[in-house]
Design an enzyme around this catalytic site. Sequence first.
Site, PDB file in Angstrom:
ATOM      1  N   SER A  56       0.940  -1.469   0.006  1.00 20.20           N
ATOM      2  CA  SER A  56       0.081   0.068   0.108  1.00 20.20           C
ATOM      3  C   SER A  56       0.863   1.193  -0.031  1.00 20.20           C
ATOM      4  O   SER A  56       2.059   1.305   0.287  1.00 20.20           O
ATOM      5  CB  SER A  56      -0.712   0.072   1.206  1.00 20.20           C
ATOM      6  OG  SER A  56      -1.697  -1.003   1.375  1.00 20.20           O
TER       7      SER A  56
HETATM    8  N1  SAH Z   1      -0.066  -5.055   4.087  1.00 21.82           N
HETATM    9  C1  SAH Z   1       0.588  -5.460   2.939  1.00 21.82           C
HETATM   10  C2  SAH Z   1      -0.502  -5.306   1.814  1.00 21.82           C
HETATM   11  C3  SAH Z   1      -0.538  -6.468   1.038  1.00 21.82           C
HETATM   12  S1  SAH Z   1      -1.737  -6.756  -0.158  1.00 21.82           S
HETATM   13  C4  SAH Z   1       1.811  -4.828   2.957  1.00 21.82           C
HETATM   14  O1  SAH Z   1       1.990  -3.772   3.529  1.00 21.82           O
HETATM   15  O2  SAH Z   1       2.579  -5.067   1.874  1.00 21.82           O
HETATM   16  C5  SAH Z   1      -2.932  -7.483   0.789  1.00 21.82           C
HETATM   17  C6  SAH Z   1      -2.470  -8.987   1.138  1.00 21.82           C
HETATM   18  O3  SAH Z   1      -3.665  -9.649   1.527  1.00 21.82           O
HETATM   19  C7  SAH Z   1      -1.807  -9.785  -0.258  1.00 21.82           C
HETATM   20  O4  SAH Z   1      -0.606 -10.436   0.168  1.00 21.82           O
HETATM   21  C8  SAH Z   1      -2.998 -11.009  -0.077  1.00 21.82           C
HETATM   22  O5  SAH Z   1      -2.185 -12.266  -0.409  1.00 21.82           O
HETATM   23  C9  SAH Z   1      -3.369 -11.057   1.294  1.00 21.82           C
HETATM   24  N2  SAH Z   1      -4.646 -11.614   1.432  1.00 21.82           N
HETATM   25  C10 SAH Z   1      -5.923 -11.430   0.726  1.00 21.82           C
HETATM   26  N3  SAH Z   1      -6.922 -12.179   1.100  1.00 21.82           N
HETATM   27  C11 SAH Z   1      -6.545 -12.767   2.465  1.00 21.82           C
HETATM   28  C12 SAH Z   1      -7.189 -13.649   3.329  1.00 21.82           C
HETATM   29  N4  SAH Z   1      -8.182 -14.018   3.478  1.00 21.82           N
HETATM   30  N5  SAH Z   1      -6.099 -14.126   4.158  1.00 21.82           N
HETATM   31  C13 SAH Z   1      -4.986 -13.693   4.699  1.00 21.82           C
HETATM   32  N6  SAH Z   1      -4.264 -12.904   3.732  1.00 21.82           N
HETATM   33  C14 SAH Z   1      -5.158 -12.453   2.474  1.00 21.82           C
END
Ligand code: SAH
Length: 223
Positions: free
Chosen positions: A72
């Site tokens: 993000s």
């Molecule tokens: N906070 C992260 C943002 C990553 S994008 C950062 O700082 O990089 C969102 C992430 O959520 C992705 O890696 C995706 O694989 C994960 N995600 C999506 N649905 C999910 C779920 N049901 N349980 C666990 N992780 C999930």
Amino acid sequence: MTSSSFDLFGSGMTSARTRERMVARLISQGIKDSRVLDVMRQTPRHIFVDEALAHRAYEDTALPIGHGQTLSQPYIVARMSELLLADGPRQKVLEIGTGSGYQTAVLAQLFGFVHSLERIKPLQEKARERLQNLGLHNVRLRHADGLQGLPGDGGYDGIIGTAASLGVPATLVDLLALGGTMVLPVGSSHQNLVLVHKGLDGAVQQQVIEPVKFVPMLGGVIG
Ligand code: SAH
């Protein structure tokens, strides 16, 4: 791992001066909490992306982290952290979506202990290495689907979702302690950041904060 991917101090476009400019921009965008600003000033965001993107790590933008996922933009990381902190320091925080681990690293410096779930194993493994390199040990990473909840667990006084769900998942509301706060993006093509508060009497209130754009929260795990 490449030699410079864990260049914790950085230089040029990844230097402390570049981070200082990012913090000045966050302040101009309305971020006020000095604890959040201090942590983002100190945390090397460039080690959370591929080396080829490191020079863009402090820009006002989301960046790809592989597997169709994104880190993000700094403003969103700061805003969500600030919202979680608003009701005072919190001891036990749950993050859904570890991704690169950057938001996890920021949270670990603001809260007592951070549990973070990620459904894509290779992302989780990279994040673990980065957090260890930063010496952040008050973190537990789990390869799990956050939509399934965490059977037998609960009592989180803060929950943060970093992927967008279609509604506020009841499984996550159940994991929230009385008096707890959750912040997460909700929606599909149009998404809003939503703040959920569980009162001491168990009553749940929701507040829309602002429009956002996140990758979707998906069910199931990927090895
Ligand atoms: N906070 C992260 C943002 C990553 S994008 C950062 O700082 O990089 C969102 C992430 O959520 C992705 O890696 C995706 O694989 C994960 N995600 C999506 N649905 C999910 C779920 N049901 N349980 C666990 N992780 C999930």
